[in-house]
Design a protein around this motif. Structure first.
Motif, PDB file in Angstrom:
ATOM      1  N   GLU A 151       0.845  -1.201   0.000  1.00 46.17           N
ATOM      2  CA  GLU A 151       0.000   0.000   0.000  1.00 46.17           C
ATOM      3  C   GLU A 151       0.879   1.249   0.000  1.00 46.17           C
ATOM      4  N   TYR A 152       1.870   1.261   0.865  1.00 51.11           N
ATOM      5  CA  TYR A 152       2.742   2.428   0.980  1.00 51.11           C
ATOM      6  C   TYR A 152       3.498   2.700  -0.317  1.00 51.11           C
ATOM      7  N   PHE A 153       4.157   1.689  -0.848  1.00 50.06           N
ATOM      8  CA  PHE A 153       4.937   1.907  -2.065  1.00 50.06           C
ATOM      9  C   PHE A 153       4.033   2.197  -3.251  1.00 50.06           C
ATOM     10  N   GLY A 154       2.798   1.722  -3.189  1.00 47.59           N
ATOM     11  CA  GLY A 154       1.838   2.095  -4.224  1.00 47.59           C
ATOM     12  C   GLY A 154       1.556   3.584  -4.232  1.00 47.59           C
ATOM     13  N   TYR A 155       1.527   4.175  -3.036  1.00 45.00           N
ATOM     14  CA  TYR A 155       1.316   5.629  -2.945  1.00 45.00           C
ATOM     15  C   TYR A 155       2.520   6.408  -3.461  1.00 45.00           C
ATOM     16  N   ILE A 156       3.720   6.002  -3.087  1.00 44.86           N
ATOM     17  CA  ILE A 156       4.881   6.855  -3.355  1.00 44.86           C
ATOM     18  C   ILE A 156       5.551   6.575  -4.701  1.00 44.86           C
ATOM     19  N   GLN A 157       5.219   5.455  -5.333  1.00 47.52           N
ATOM     20  CA  GLN A 157       5.883   5.122  -6.592  1.00 47.52           C
ATOM     21  C   GLN A 157       5.079   5.507  -7.822  1.00 47.52           C
ATOM     22  N   SER A 158       3.855   5.949  -7.627  1.00 43.33           N
ATOM     23  CA  SER A 158       3.046   6.418  -8.756  1.00 43.33           C
ATOM     24  C   SER A 158       2.235   7.619  -8.306  1.00 43.33           C
ATOM     25  N   THR A 159       1.782   8.420  -9.255  1.00 46.32           N
ATOM     26  CA  THR A 159       1.042   9.633  -8.909  1.00 46.32           C
ATOM     27  C   THR A 159      -0.331   9.287  -8.359  1.00 46.32           C
ATOM     28  N   LEU A 160      -0.810  10.140  -7.461  1.00 43.91           N
ATOM     29  CA  LEU A 160      -2.091   9.876  -6.803  1.00 43.91           C
ATOM     30  C   LEU A 160      -3.283  10.244  -7.673  1.00 43.91           C
ATOM     31  N   ASN A 161      -3.113  11.175  -8.608  1.00 43.32           N
ATOM     32  CA  ASN A 161      -4.248  11.506  -9.478  1.00 43.32           C
ATOM     33  C   ASN A 161      -3.763  11.903 -10.858  1.00 43.32           C
TER      34      ASN A 161
END
Length: 664
Positions: A654-664
């Protein structure tokens, strides 16, 4: 960062060679100070001191985020009201930590290692953990493994690396504190302004910090370990005598530091929450003090935390206050109807002033209903009406708001948190008077504008780690284990421990000669009544997580840990295990304007809430942006405020999903 490394130690040495006070003494060679000659006992107190600055601004600004305080300062207001968070609000904690404290950690550690001063090595590790964990809490990804090395553009580390690094530092500190220092090594008591060199208290501080930090992992089923936390708690503070405080002073012998030009001996929380007139108690926090659990029972701590000002003042023939009433502040409504803020604007709460002579103000009120309500609220003040104009006379000695906008006239009910120090306020009143006065004339009359607040006076103890926090952690851990009985005992112990801690300090203040009644002890019968009332859960089987966390929230007050806890429970989303809504009533304000920063559309969406701070624009995003963006793809975006930090995510994926790709 290395090129700034020696700035604080050397500048501090130069400043303090002329001071007569040894609270933060200086190098024993004042004529030729240098980095190699600075002894460990002179390094540690300065690191502690400037950590207090970083912690103070962090505590105050996150207290605005958590609803403890309202601020009409633009940057702080955006954090607490509109959530249209501004770059200017994020620089100071980062700067004070990295430049003023962290840059000296390796030198302290290495110098202590050379001398066999193991306890100073341990203290350096504890300071490392305190500061870098604070940076993780705020910013997520930060320079860590390269932060104190030679690179001017250090690489960033992810939150997991920073977290584990801080735990490792505490573990090593525990081992170092268990050693006997070399016989030639300087005693820790020579340079420790927190625990006076008490090694046992430092050990308990280490274990208490580990318990605090391990609790941050409560969302992570693979890492959360209740038994490890309970083990740390068994070795951490066991009573209020084990608390770690930075003892602070309001002293005429104090001096102003070279970096901020603030008094050296004063409380770091005061520096940001109550140095000026911008901050007030928030209604969310205030309501818990007067109506915890819907009991309608007033907390005996309320009058010690919520400031008051003089009102209905009558002056003698010599223009001295002869009669008055204390006006206890109301809380500023941010999350409810927020009627006052909706009418006047997010930052519009005004500072009250004092009528040195009779003062007339003409208000133009076009709406008939508003005009009628305004006149009804004048409470006997002389006035005249001409069409839409209402002219009010504020007699000499009156407290009023100097504005022709009628919407602001009632802001006298919101007393600011301000306290004066002898170095920054009215020096002629002496060390025992930290009241804020409206004007120089009001001071000469004796008209008090604010009595201040318990945690944020110049001479308040800055709380580093306390027994009451340990009790509330224990209560939460047992609640998660399903052990209601032990949870309930720890919950009640935490409430009593906080009240006892306050009472001890209030007793000390009164014995010292303070005449401010808000600095005197609480009534013991009121304490007993409160502890046995419905404001405190009396039945273990009825105890809820909200009961625990709201009492912890009240006790922690001006502390980043309240914001950390809110994130762990997803604020008022109510979707953490089966605990329900832990912070009822906390939500976006009616004045929410942070659509670009806080992007989620549903309360159960993590990005609906503030999850971190954006990196300082004038530091990292201007000079180290490549590394920042490599660590987090969203680092330069406004909506980074919505991105959870590592410990705020259930899994690494979950964490690396947030920081490795843009949120929107």
């Amino acid at each position: 960062m290395k090129n700034l490394k020696y700035y604080i130690v050397l500048a501090g040495i130069v400043l303090y060679t002329t001071s007569c006070n040894d609270w933060l003494d200086v190098n024993n060679d004042p004529d030729s100070p240098n980095n190699k000659s600075a002894v460990v006992s002179n390094r540690l107190p300065w690191i502690q001191k400037f950590y207090m600055y970083s912690a103070g601004v962090t505590n105050m600004r996150t207290a605005c985020q958590a609803g403890v305080y309202y601020s009409n300062n633009t940057n702080n207001n955006h954090l607490g009201v509109t959530w249209a968070c501004q770059p200017g609000s994020t620089t100071t904690p980062y700067q004070t930590w990295f430049v003023s404290s962290a840059a000296n950690l390796n030198d302290l550690y290495n110098k202590a290692q050379e001398e066999g001063a193991y306890h100073y090595m341990a203290a350096a590790n504890v300071m490392h953990a305190l500061g870098f964990m604070e940076m993780l809490d705020l910013y997520g990804e930060i320079p860590y493994t390269e932060a104190l090395a030679s690179s001017p553009s250090p690489a960033y580390d992810d939150g997991k690396t920073v977290f584990n690094g801080c735990i490792t530092k505490l573990d090593e500190a525990i081992e170092l504190l268990s050693r006997n220092q070399e016989v030639t090594a300087e005693s820790l008591s020579s340079g420790d302004i927190w625990n006076g060199g008490d090694v046992n208290k430092w050990l308990k501080l280490c274990y208490g910090l580990k318990a605090r930090y391990l609790l941050k992992l409560s969302k992570k089923t693979d890492l959360y370990d209740p038994e490890a936390i309970l083990d740390c708690l068994s070795k951490g503070p066991q009573s209020n005598t084990d608390n770690t405080f930075a003892r602070c002073y309001n002293s005429t012998s104090d001096v102003l530091d070279y970096l901020f030009f603030d008094p050296v001996m004063t409380n770091g929380n005061w520096d940001y929450a109550a140095y000026g007139s911008n901050q007030r108690i928030g209604k969310y926090y205030y309501d818990l003090l007067i109506d915890m659990r819907g009991s309608g029972v007033e907390d005996p701590r309320m009058t010690k935390i919520v400031p008051a000002s003089m009102s209905n003042i009558k002056l003698s023939a010599e223009n001295k206050v002869q009669e008055f009433e204390w006006l206890r502040s109301e809380g500023v409504d941010v999350y409810g109807d927020a009627t006052r803020l909706v009418a006047g604007g997010a930052t519009s709460i005004q500072i009250a002033t004092y009528a040195d002579v009779d003062k007339e103000i003409k208000y133009t009120i076009e709406d008939n209903a508003d005009r009628t309500a305004f006149i009804a609220a004048l409470a006997g003040k002389p006035y005249t009406v001409s069409g839409n104009d209402v002219t009010v006379t504020y007699k000499t000695g009156s407290v009023y708001v100097n504005s022709t906008n009628y919407k602001y006239a009632g802001d006298t009910v919101y007393v600011n948190l301000r306290s004066n120090s002898v170095q920054t306020g009215n020096a002629d009143v002496g060390e025992l008077d930290m009241n804020w006065y409206f004007t120089t004339q009001s001071k000469s009359h004796g008209a008090v504008g604010s009595t201040g607040s318990f945690q944020v006076r110049p001479n308040s103890d800055q709380e580093i780690l306390t027994y009451h926090e340990m009790c509330f952690i224990k209560a939460e851990v047992y609640m998660r284990k399903g052990d209601q009985s032990n949870s309930h005992k720890a919950y009640q112990d935490g409430i009593k421990a906080h009240i006892d801690m306050m009472q001890d300090k209030l007793t000390e203040w009164k014995a010292a000669g303070h005449t401010n009644p808000d600095m005197w002890p609480m009534d013991e019968s009121a304490i007993a009544t409160y502890l046995s009332s419905d404001a405190v859960c009396q039945d273990a089987g009825s105890l809820t997580m909200a009961d625990i966390m709201l009492q912890k929230y009240l006790a922690m007050g001006c502390s980043v840990e309240n914001w950390n806890d809110m994130r762990r429970f997803n604020y008022s989303a109510g979707n953490i295990d089966n605990f329900g809504v832990v912070y009822p009533g906390y939500d976006r304000s009616p004045l929410f304007a942070g659509q670009a920063e806080i992007i989620g559309s549903s309360k159960t969406d993590p990005t609906y809430w503030m999850r971190r701070w954006r990196l300082p624009d004038t530091l990292e995003l201007r000079y180290n942006s490549t590394n920042a963006k490599e660590a987090n793809a969203n680092a330069l975006e406004k909506y980074i405020w919505s991105c959870p930090v590592w410990w705020d995510c259930a899994t690494d994926n979950e964490y690396f999903g947030y920081i490795q790709s843009t949120l929107n």
